[in-house]
Each structure stands twice: as C-alpha cells, then as structure tokens.
Design a protein around this motif. Structure first.
Motif, short mmCIF file in Angstrom:
data_model
loop_
_atom_site.label_atom_id
_atom_site.label_comp_id
_atom_site.label_asym_id
_atom_site.label_seq_id
_atom_site.Cartn_x
_atom_site.Cartn_y
_atom_site.Cartn_z
N ARG A 48 0.84 -1.19 0.00
CA ARG A 48 0.00 0.00 0.00
C ARG A 48 0.88 1.25 0.00
N LEU A 49 0.47 2.24 -0.78
CA LEU A 49 1.28 3.46 -0.88
C LEU A 49 1.48 4.08 0.49
N ARG B 124 1.57 7.13 1.47
CA ARG B 124 0.64 8.20 1.84
C ARG B 124 -0.70 7.64 2.31
N LYS B 125 -1.06 6.46 1.75
CA LYS B 125 -2.32 5.86 2.16
C LYS B 125 -2.19 5.09 3.47
N ARG B 126 -0.92 4.80 3.85
CA ARG B 126 -0.72 4.03 5.08
C ARG B 126 -0.67 4.92 6.31
#
Lengths: 581, 110
Positions: B93-94, B96-98
C-alpha cells in the motif's frame, strides 16, 4: 456524537446513523424508491434514520461519504489514457454524470439534507474493512476485503486491533475478482451487480470442466494474488464486459432470461419445454458457472490461508461484494486455520455506509469500540396500531392473535403446507431477508420449491431456497463449520440423514445456506420455528425474501399486502394480524 | 452594418430579452406569467438537447486532445498505469495511504 455514513452513486445507495459509536438505524434507498439496487442519493434513508433517532440534520456532527471521489476520477482518467482510443464511448457516457453529480458530493449533500457541517471521505476499501472489523465481536483480526472496484483497489488485506485498522496490501483495477465474476454473470445471461448470486445458484448443476479455460483468464499465485489477462475483458474501456477472445474461448453467451434446464435439474427429461440440444447447451453454461465458482473459491481460499500465515491472527473479518459469495465463505471457514470468521451482512456497498461512520467514530476520533452488530434489524418498523387501522380502513378481513398465540398459529399454517408472508418488526439492512420481511414455508416437501418459484417468487427454477433453523439445532441438520450463521452467509452440507427430511432447502449438491435464529435476537421468529418443530419434529423452515422477482424487499405493510394479493401466497402475517385469501 | 451581423444581433437580443422575461416572470400579471411559463416548458427540452450536443462536442475535443496527447506521451515513456504487464502480486500500500487518517485527511476528496 452523531455521524452519518452514506454510500451512493454507484449501486446500492444507503445511509447509516451512528450515535455515540452504535449504529442505531440504517436502510437502503431501494426499499423506499422501489428501484432495485437504486444508486441515487439516499435522502429517504437519511430521513428515516433521523426520524428514528429523533434527531435533526443540525444535530449531526459529521457526514462521511464511503469513498474518495477524486481518486476514483483519477482511476477513470488513467484508464482512459491507457485504453485510448477504445475508451471513447465509455468516456462520453461517464463524464457527464461525473461532472453533474460525482464531482459535487458536498454541494449535493448540503442541497439535499441542509447539512452545514463537515463532510468527510473515507477510502472505499477502508469503509468495507471497517464495516466488517468494527462491527465484529473480535478484539483483533485479519481483514480481507474484495469487490468489483472501489477507487483503485479491488481487493485488500490488513489487520484490525482494538479500534485501529491498517490495510497492508492491495490489488488494483483492472485486476478484479469481483469484475471477473461479473463478466461471467453477464456471459451467463444475468444482470451485472444483480445476478451474481444466480451464477452461484447455477454452479451446482454443472461440473468444473472449464477450470483450465478460466485459468487462462486469471493468473493466481499461492498467496491469493491474481492478475487478469485483459485481452479477454472489455469492462475497462467499454460498456460491455467481454471481448471476442472471451467468446471464442467459451462459446456464444447465454441469452438473457433463457429457460434453464439440464440433465441434473430434470434427470427424467420431463421439463415441459425439454429439448436435447438446449439441455446440452445449458449443461455447458452450468459447467462454466461451476468453473468460475471454483476459481473464485480458489482465490479466496489461497488469500485466506496466506493471511493467516502473514498476520498470525485467529479470526478473519470479510466484506466487499465478493464476500456475499456464501459458498466460498463456507469453504474459507472450514478449510483455513482461522478459528472463526465474521462477514458484514451487508457486505456490498450499502454496508460501506456503516463502515464509513464507524471508521470516523472509532479509528479517526479514537473512541473505544462499544458496538457489536449482532443483528441486521436496523430499518423501519410500523406499529401494530397503524397496521390495524389501515386494515380496518381498507376493509381487509383479518384475525388478530395475541403475541403468545401467534407463533403456534403461524407454525400450524406452515405445517399445513401454506406459503406465509411474514412481516414483523424492523426491516433488515442488507440483501437478505432474515425473518422481518420474509416468506416462510414448509421445507419437508420437495414440491414446495417449485410452488414458491413458480407461483410466488416468479423466479428461475434452478435457484435454491434457504432454510432458517433454531441456533441450537444447526449442527443436527447442517455441517457449516460454525455454531452460528445468522446472516445466511455460509453454505455447508446438509447432513446425509436430513437430506430427505428437508428436500425443499437441499440444493442439487446437497448443500444449503442456513440462517441460524436466536431467541434473544428475534423471539417471534424463533418461536414460530420452535412451534413448527413441536408439530413436525423438524426445526427448520424455508425463509425467502418478501418480494417478487425484480422488486426490492417490501418495506411497508401495504407493500407486503400487495405482494400477498398479487401472488399465490396463502396467508400474510402483519405483526399480530393474519390475513388469508 | 452587414446584413448577417444584423440578423445575428437580432436573434441574440431576442433570446436575451425572452430569457430575462422568463426569469422574471413572477413580476408580471398572471396571464403573462403563464404564457412565459409555457414558453419555458417549450424551450427546456430543446435547451437540454442543445446542452447534450454541446457536452458531446466538448468532451470529444477533450478526449481527442487532452487524453490523446497524454496517452501518446505515456506510451512513449512506457508507462503502464493499469499494470497490464506487471508481476502477479499483492502490492504494498502506498506510503501516503498508510498514514493514519485524521479529520483533515478525511476532509479531502483525494
């Protein structure tokens, strides 16, 4: 703290109201507008939730939309760029809707509801994950979400601990297990986002002869990750799902609404329209349905096995449209090391409204979890007084029973082989009727399946009916690998000695999708089954949704009565009032 | 003044005047208001069709300029946005999304 979760503008619009961390009301918009899978802004559902909780829109602290629209838009643009110039028609069809509606969510919310507070946006698969883990009884669990597509994600896995959710890995569009299944749904003549469960129902009439062909479409690794060969699919650039390469491999698609019979549905070849050639063709379609079902199960089983190893968790939570595949769910429970699994009963996009609201309350605002979703009765109810008044006004004759006498009376009607519409209490949230808006019948006669299919539900003959069973008796009748399945989300085998006892709910492959009923959750429904057992020795009844083909489940007593009046149903029970033909 | 220009100005000014009359119809006596509403009801479906046509024209231009150019550039740079050629695997998962969501991150639509 009052938080609304809403989902809309794709399919299955819904609203859910979270008050101090508990979901107090939730409803799908289709029940109000009477358009199946309605995706329009869920203003009726919102109004119901506010009304139920006695709140005004100004009492709401946050409205949470279940996905991030601009990220979805980004995915669309990248898809158009990647598939230029084939995506021209799809671009022309999608963009006006985006420009008119989907890019203006805050103003639509404000205009429709008058809400002046902050509108928040969660990630689509986070909403699914939250709808499962934060509603589950588990303190910590692995989380697996899998559906058609959200923004970019089509499947994710992660872990939930306390009130925290962390998504670890993902699979992105266009590689999608949900869209693969939908492509076969369309190929088999059913409507996408509506007929997937029909494919599941057709599968037991076939053999997995085309698994190798299906594997040409999808590369599956041991950890459950997968990649589609997009030469076979057109859904990423066209309004249709399939390419010529797909139909070259599997043959011409099945005509929508075509009659279905084969050598398993009619071993004596006694269907009124029996035709050898058609039976042979139908057999091929059933074999294809079985093959895609097996491949779907393989992906889900491999993923769940990998997740157990990767996370070390004892429990698994699942959500997303593919988690409504109850055959696969049953196998995940029985064939992986997880001790138990919990699946959001409204696993599709409607349930994401619940997840979005709980995610903000628990995970973002850091409030401890105080809610376990132990039933799905979150919708509207109508008082006995209002029903009685309406029956009197319409001069509809009825018999009134006391709450104590009613279960025995209804059980007797069912035991006498009548088909009974049962309308009681708050409406269910999610796609299944669970004993609040249900049609009940006797499972002991094999003909009952045909009676229900042809005279009342007016649906395809091959589709099975589900049983409702007293929770303490579930293991006497079924092997589902669990002591409880309150939401009809696990398919298991009917025990060999019971197959002839309850033939109307035993599917072609000797399986069933039972609903276990607890007295604490729905006492009246439980008592009816218990009384039926006293009369017949069988602790199982047929439970199917209170609607006819193509219509949403009934919402009001009037709709229930109309459904009763326009079909060959024998009785309808409206709370304590029984109406006969 | 050139004849064509005169005709164009006449048509435009007529449309503008009629639009204003329809917009302010509530300030007129009832019979006039009703007549203007009739005019609006007659005009609306035509306007919608014109709007639909304009949308198609505009979107076609956008598609065959913006999307086409970006697509060409992406192809030249060997970009594979849909990972049609990538390995079969679970993607990390990217970052920034984590990151943990806050009210501020959730207020963004992206």
């Amino acid at each position: 703290m009052n938080i609304f979760g809403i989902s809309c503008f794709y399919h299955d619009a819904a609203a859910a109201l979270c008050v101090d961390g508990k979901i107090v009301a939730a409803a799908e918009e289709e029940r109000f507008t009477r358009k199946k899978h309605d995706f329009s802004f869920p203003i009726n559902s919102i109004d119901f939730c506010l009304d139920f909780a006695g709140l005004k829109i100004s009492d709401i602290d946050y409205i949470v939309f279940y996905e991030k629209p601009f990220v979805k838009m980004e995915r669309l643009l990248f898809t158009y760029i990647s598939t230029f110039p084939r995506s021209f028609k799809s671009f022309l069809a999608a963009m006006p809707v985006w420009m008119k509606e989907k890019m203006h969510i805050p103003s639509i919310i404000q205009k429709e509801t008058g809400f002046e507070g902050p509108v928040l946006y969660t990630d689509h698969h986070i909403s699914h994950a939250a709808s499962s883990f934060l509603c589950s009884p588990f303190e910590e669990a692995a989380i697996y979400t899998v559906d058609g597509v959200g923004e970019w994600n089509t499947a994710t896995y992660g872990i939930g601990k306390g009130n925290e959710i962390e998504i670890l890995r993902e699979i992105n569009f266009p590689h999608s297990l949900g869209l693969l299944y939908s492509a076969f749904t369309s190929y088999l003549g059913f409507r996408v986002n509506n007929g997937e469960y029909k494919v599941m129902g057709m599968a037991p009439y076939g053999r997995p002869k085309y698994v190798d062909e299906v594997r040409q479409l999808i590369d599956i690794k041991d950890d459950g990750s997968f990649k589609l060969d997009m030469d076979y699919f057109a859904y990423h650039y066209k309004l249709e799902n399939l390419t010529k390469k797909f139909t070259d491999l599997f043959g011409p698609p099945r005509e929508p609404e075509a009659v279905f019979f084969n050598y398993i549905t009619h071993p004596d070849k006694d269907h009124p329209e029996w035709d050898e050639e058609l039976a042979r063709v139908n057999q091929r379609y059933a074999d294809i349905a079985r093959s895609i079902q097996e491949v779907t199960e393989e992906v889900m089983l491999k993923t769940a096995g990998f997740l157990h190893k990767e996370t070390g968790m004892d429990y698994l939570c699942m959500a997303g449209g593919v988690a409504l595949n109850c055959v696969a769910n049953g196998k995940v429970l029985r064939q992986t090391p997880f001790k138990n699994i919990w699946i959001q009963p409204a696993a599709g996009d409607s349930g994401a409204a619940i997840g979005a609201a709980l995610y903000v309350h628990n995970t973002v605002l850091g409030n401890p979890r105080t809610y376990i979703m132990n039933n799905a009765y979150l919708g509207p109810s109508y008082s006995e007084e209002s029903i009685k008044k309406w029956l009197d006004e319409e001069c509809i004759p009825y018999t009134e029973y006391s709450a104590k006498e009613l279960p025995a009376a209804v059980a007797k009607l069912i035991a006498d082989e009548n088909v009974v519409g049962f309308y009681h209490g708050r409406m269910e949230f999610g796609p299944r009727a669970l004993g609040a808006r249900s049609i009940l019948a006797d499972p002991r006669k094999p003909e009952m399946k045909d009676v229900l299919n042809e005279k009342i539900k007016k649906r395809e003959q091959f589709r099975p009916f589900a049983p409702a069973v007293l929770v303490e008796k579930v293991n006497d009748y079924f092997d589902i690998g669990a002591d409880e399945a309150p939401y009809m989300l696990l398919v298991g085998e009917v025990r060999p000695d019971k197959r002839k006892v309850i033939p109307a709910v035993t599917h072609a492959d000797n399986t069933a999708r039972p609903q276990t009923v607890r007295r604490e959750v729905n006492p009246r429904y439980y008592d009816i089954i218990a009384e039926f057992e006293k009369l017949t020795g069988v602790a199982v009844i047929i439970n199917t949704s209170f609607n006819v083909r193509g219509e949403p489940i009934v919402l009001t007593p009037q709709q229930a009565y109309n459904c009763f009046a326009t079909t060959d149903m024998d009785y309808v029970v409206l709370e304590r009032f029984i109406v006969s033909k | 003044m050139h004849l064509r220009l005169k005709i164009a100005l006449t048509v435009i000014s007529t449309v503008v005047v009629l639009s204003l009359l329809v917009y302010f119809r509530r300030f007129f006596p009832k019979p006039v208001e009703r007549a203007l509403e009739g005019l609006r009801d007659w005009w609306l479906p035509i306007a919608k069709k014109i709007g639909h046509g304009q949308t198609i024209v505009l979107l076609t231009i956008v598609y065959f300029t913006g999307i086409a150019l970006t697509s060409l550039m992406a192809k030249c740079m060997g970009k594979d946005f849909l990972r049609l050629k990538g390995e079969t695997m679970w993607l990390q998962r990217l970052q920034r999304k984590r990151k943990k969501d806050t009210l501020e991150t959730l207020e963004r639509q992206f």
